[in-house]
Design a protein around this motif. Structure first.
Motif, short mmCIF file in Angstrom:
data_model
loop_
_atom_site.label_atom_id
_atom_site.label_comp_id
_atom_site.label_asym_id
_atom_site.label_seq_id
_atom_site.Cartn_x
_atom_site.Cartn_y
_atom_site.Cartn_z
N ASN A 130 0.59 -1.26 0.10
CA ASN A 130 0.15 0.13 0.12
C ASN A 130 0.89 1.29 -0.04
O ASN A 130 0.84 2.08 0.82
CB ASN A 130 -0.88 -0.02 1.47
CG ASN A 130 -1.74 -1.18 1.09
OD1 ASN A 130 -2.28 -1.68 0.38
ND2 ASN A 130 -1.72 -1.87 2.54
N VAL A 131 1.58 1.51 -1.26
CA VAL A 131 2.70 2.46 -1.23
C VAL A 131 2.56 3.21 -2.55
O VAL A 131 1.87 2.63 -3.43
CB VAL A 131 4.10 2.14 -1.02
CG1 VAL A 131 4.46 1.55 0.48
CG2 VAL A 131 4.40 0.85 -2.03
N ARG A 132 2.90 4.23 -2.52
CA ARG A 132 2.94 4.98 -4.11
C ARG A 132 3.86 4.50 -4.88
O ARG A 132 3.42 4.42 -6.07
CB ARG A 132 3.42 6.57 -3.57
CG ARG A 132 2.18 7.48 -2.69
CD ARG A 132 2.43 8.81 -2.52
NE ARG A 132 1.57 9.42 -1.72
CZ ARG A 132 1.68 10.84 -1.66
NH1 ARG A 132 2.70 11.40 -1.93
NH2 ARG A 132 0.90 11.39 -0.83
N VAL A 164 -4.95 -5.78 1.77
CA VAL A 164 -5.19 -5.06 0.77
C VAL A 164 -6.89 -4.84 0.74
O VAL A 164 -7.59 -5.86 1.28
CB VAL A 164 -4.68 -5.63 -0.54
CG1 VAL A 164 -3.17 -5.51 -0.57
CG2 VAL A 164 -5.09 -7.02 -0.80
N TYR A 165 -7.52 -3.97 0.13
CA TYR A 165 -8.92 -3.90 0.05
C TYR A 165 -9.60 -3.54 -1.13
O TYR A 165 -10.65 -3.13 -1.45
CB TYR A 165 -9.03 -2.56 0.99
CG TYR A 165 -9.14 -3.19 2.57
CD1 TYR A 165 -10.09 -3.68 3.02
CD2 TYR A 165 -7.93 -2.77 3.29
CE1 TYR A 165 -10.09 -3.95 4.50
CE2 TYR A 165 -7.87 -3.40 4.57
CZ TYR A 165 -8.90 -3.94 5.15
OH TYR A 165 -8.74 -4.30 6.40
N VAL A 199 -2.26 -6.34 -8.82
CA VAL A 199 -0.98 -5.60 -8.76
C VAL A 199 0.32 -6.23 -7.94
O VAL A 199 1.28 -6.56 -8.47
CB VAL A 199 -0.91 -4.16 -8.38
CG1 VAL A 199 0.31 -3.53 -7.95
CG2 VAL A 199 -1.93 -3.54 -9.32
N VAL A 200 0.00 -6.82 -6.78
CA VAL A 200 0.69 -7.74 -5.94
C VAL A 200 1.12 -8.69 -6.49
O VAL A 200 2.46 -9.15 -6.51
CB VAL A 200 0.19 -7.95 -4.46
CG1 VAL A 200 1.33 -8.72 -3.78
CG2 VAL A 200 0.02 -6.51 -3.94
N VAL A 222 -3.30 4.14 10.43
CA VAL A 222 -2.52 2.92 10.63
C VAL A 222 -1.59 2.88 9.41
O VAL A 222 -1.95 2.59 8.39
CB VAL A 222 -3.39 1.76 10.82
CG1 VAL A 222 -2.47 0.38 11.08
CG2 VAL A 222 -4.41 1.47 12.13
N PRO A 223 -0.35 2.93 10.14
CA PRO A 223 0.78 2.80 8.87
C PRO A 223 0.73 1.60 8.12
O PRO A 223 0.30 0.41 8.63
CB PRO A 223 2.12 2.95 9.60
CG PRO A 223 1.81 3.43 10.89
CD PRO A 223 0.41 3.19 11.07
N GLY A 224 0.66 1.54 6.72
CA GLY A 224 0.77 0.25 5.67
C GLY A 224 -0.71 -0.12 5.47
O GLY A 224 -0.75 -0.97 4.87
#
Length: 622
Positions: free
Chosen positions: A480-482, A507-508, A515-516, A547-549
């Motif tokens: 979940n990053v740019r 992931v949601y 993508v992953v 929440v990070p991540g």
């Protein structure tokens, strides 16, 4: 004891040579406080540095080391002096040369850049620093270079590779060991000495960390290369607390006696390291005065080149690991957080229900979000012994120093708990005890690598173990990053460090799952895709914003806003099922995260995954 100032290698063929003692110890005795750059004193207080050199010369030392052990760019940058590398090294040679009075050798000291720290960089990054320091010392006119206090053979070999082509002058190379007979990176001294000689070292030996007795024992058990010139610069014993102050115990008289024993091992260059003083050096010089060197006689038997281990904890064939299972079908890991109080019964009840529902392993966080919870080690042992449930324990870098980490892992090994997930850990200041310290002795990359070292039968310190560990090591991945490319590059480093499988943050949306898959399908180890059901609109907003991540899709956020109470949980489960419809097509590893210990939500999703996997008739589509 005098020298003819012939080439050092030629001189040592027929003579003993006494080296100097500790520079930092003596400077501290003269009033220099701890916490300053001792090497920079060559510029700011050259008279004091010269005084130390002279005191060792007067004591009988005929090899003086320049005050440049840490005069490299990396070390000097801690004091904002990285631009002074050349100036400090050149001035240091001048000061030592003046004190040498024409009949003592001057050796340019180059210390390990790692200097006892855990490796956090690719060693190749040190090449330029070794070259920069060596060139400065060589141009200033040293008689040779001494590469000292290297805990890792691989770093010392790199330094030799860089420096040997720069000069024909003698190279003295000295390892420092945490345990008798083996380097920190797992090489026996027999193997290490052989590699050093092959690499171009002229004089091979040991210094620092150990006192005379343990240095002596090291030489008594090593097969030194034929005709190798040997050196030894022991510490003044072990550092300990005396009268409220840290001090070294070994007396000068003891050092004199030890010098004679080292001579019997064929060692020809003998000096002192941490804690030694001019008094220690004088005792050695007096003891060795007029004596000739003795030929080296290697012992008849030495320990094997690699640790002798007996593997007694191989995982039962009827209890395959998650890595074994995922190769043949859909495998489900379920996260179930340990309790925040002293009641373990409810937690164990939930574990049993998850196990009955079909979870292949139950994973327990290690004080997630820096919030204190019951020990996952204790709970994992109870799960395994009482109910036969396979635990998978998180191992955070945050809470334990290296001593605690290895001790913890040894305990897990003893309990037969061999599946772990190495994570960095959330900073302590954001948890429920914000005054607690975050340790972070190592990164997750380092800890993965060190756990794999235990699997080879070698401790963190390089000591051989009587058994191999059998850890199956996982690594975390946040998709979940740019910039997914940067995240994948970080993941690849974890795989390179030795990770056996990957577990992702939740992931949601279905597109993120694809993508992953595309981003990770090349890495060659199983990936468990994370799915965590939502419980309410507030829960969704909190996860998305705080929440990070974790990053929710706009659709998921909107759907959760429309419902409340029990309906919200049902909607959260429905969203998770829709995500799992996609996930089981792309991944055989599913990682379900139980929210708020609502294990009934997780059991329903376990059963759903089993149903969908059984019904899936088409192969995974790339």
């Amino acid at each position: 004891m005098t020298t003819s100032k012939q080439d050092l290698r030629e001189y040592l063929q027929d003579h003993l040579l006494v080296g100097d003692g500790a520079m930092a110890t003596q400077l501290h005795r003269l009033g220099v406080p701890v916490g300053v750059s001792f090497e920079e004193l060559c510029l700011s207080n050259p008279r004091l540095v010269h005084e130390v050199h002279d005191s060792y010369y007067q004591a009988g030392a005929r090899l003086l080391e320049t005050n440049t052990y840490s005069a490299n760019r990396d070390s000097l940058s801690r004091y904002g002096m990285e631009h002074k590398v050349t100036r400090i090294n050149r001035q240091a040679v001048s000061l030592a040369r003046e004190a040498a009075q024409g009949d003592a050798y001057v050796a340019g000291s180059i210390g390990s850049i790692l200097a006892g720290r855990v490796r956090k960089k690719v060693l190749d990054e040190y090449r330029d620093q070794y070259e920069e320091q060596a060139i400065a010392l060589l141009h200033a006119g040293v008689d040779g270079l001494i590469l000292e206090t290297f805990l890792d053979l691989e770093e010392l070999l790199l330094a030799i590779e860089v420096i040997r082509p720069l000069t024909p002058l003698p190279l003295i190379t000295q390892l420092a060991t945490l345990e008798v007979g083996r380097t920190r990176d797992g090489y026996s001294l027999t193997e290490a000495f052989a590699q050093l000689k092959t690499a171009g070292a002229d004089i091979i030996g040991l210094n620092c960390r150990l006192g005379p007795a343990e240095i002596l024992r090291s030489f008594e058990t090593v097969q030194a290369p034929k005709d190798a010139l040997l050196s030894a610069f022991p510490n003044a014993g072990r550092l300990g607390m005396t009268d409220g102050e840290y001090a070294y115990k070994s007396t000068a008289e003891y050092f004199g006696q030890s010098a004679l024993r080292l001579r019997e091992q064929g060692i020809r260059l003998i000096g002192g390291c941490c804690g030694t003083t001019p008094e220690h050096v004088k005792a050695m010089a007096d003891a060795l005065e007029s004596l000739e060197p003795q030929a080296r006689t290697n012992p008849d038997e030495v320990p094997g080149e690699r640790p002798l281990v007996s593997v007694t904890s191989v995982r039962d064939q009827d209890r395959p690991s998650i890595v074994d299972k995922v190769k043949s079908g859909t495998t489900i890991i379920v996260e179930f957080d340990p309790p925040r109080d002293l009641d373990a019964d409810s937690f164990l009840e939930g574990c049993c229900e998850l196990h009955k529902a079909g979870a292949d392993a139950i994973t327990l966080a290690d004080n997630s979000l820096a919030t204190v919870r019951m020990s996952n080690m204790a709970l994992g042992a109870m799960m395994k012994s009482r109910y036969g449930i396979d635990p998978l324990l998180h191992l955070a870098c945050r809470d334990r120093n290296l001593i605690g980490q290895q001790s913890h892992l040894m305990g897990l090994h003893a309990l037969g708990i061999d599946q772990i997930l190495v994570i960095t850990g959330d900073p302590s200041r954001f948890g429920d005890l914000p005054g607690a310290s975050s340790v972070f002795d190592v990164t997750s990359f380092d800890l993965i690598r060190m756990v794999k070292q235990l699997n080879e039968g070698v401790s963190f310190s390089g000591r051989p173990l009587k058994q191999n560990a059998q850890f199956i090591v996982g690594a975390a991945f946040n998709p979940n990053v740019r910039q997914i490319d940067a995240a994948i590059a970080r993941l690849e480093k974890k795989v390179e460090a030795g990770a056996d499988y990957i577990m992702t943050q939740p992931v949601y949306d279905a597109e993120s799952i694809k993508v992953v898959y595309e981003a990770t399908k090349h890495i060659g180890i199983p990936v468990f895709i994370g799915i965590m059901p939502l419980t309410s609109s507030r829960n969704a907003e909190f996860l998305h914003n705080e929440v990070p991540g974790i990053k929710l899709s706009p659709e998921a956020l909107e759907r959760m806003k429309r419902v409340q109470g029990e309906d919200a949980r049902r909607e959260g489960i429905q969203i998770a099922k829709e995500l799992l419809d996609t996930a089981v097509r792309y991944f055989q590893g599913i990682y379900l995260i139980t929210p708020f210990n609502y294990y009934s939500m997780a059991t329903e999703l376990i059963q759903y995954v089993r149903q969908q996997s059984a019904q899936l008739k088409v192969p995974v589509q790339g």
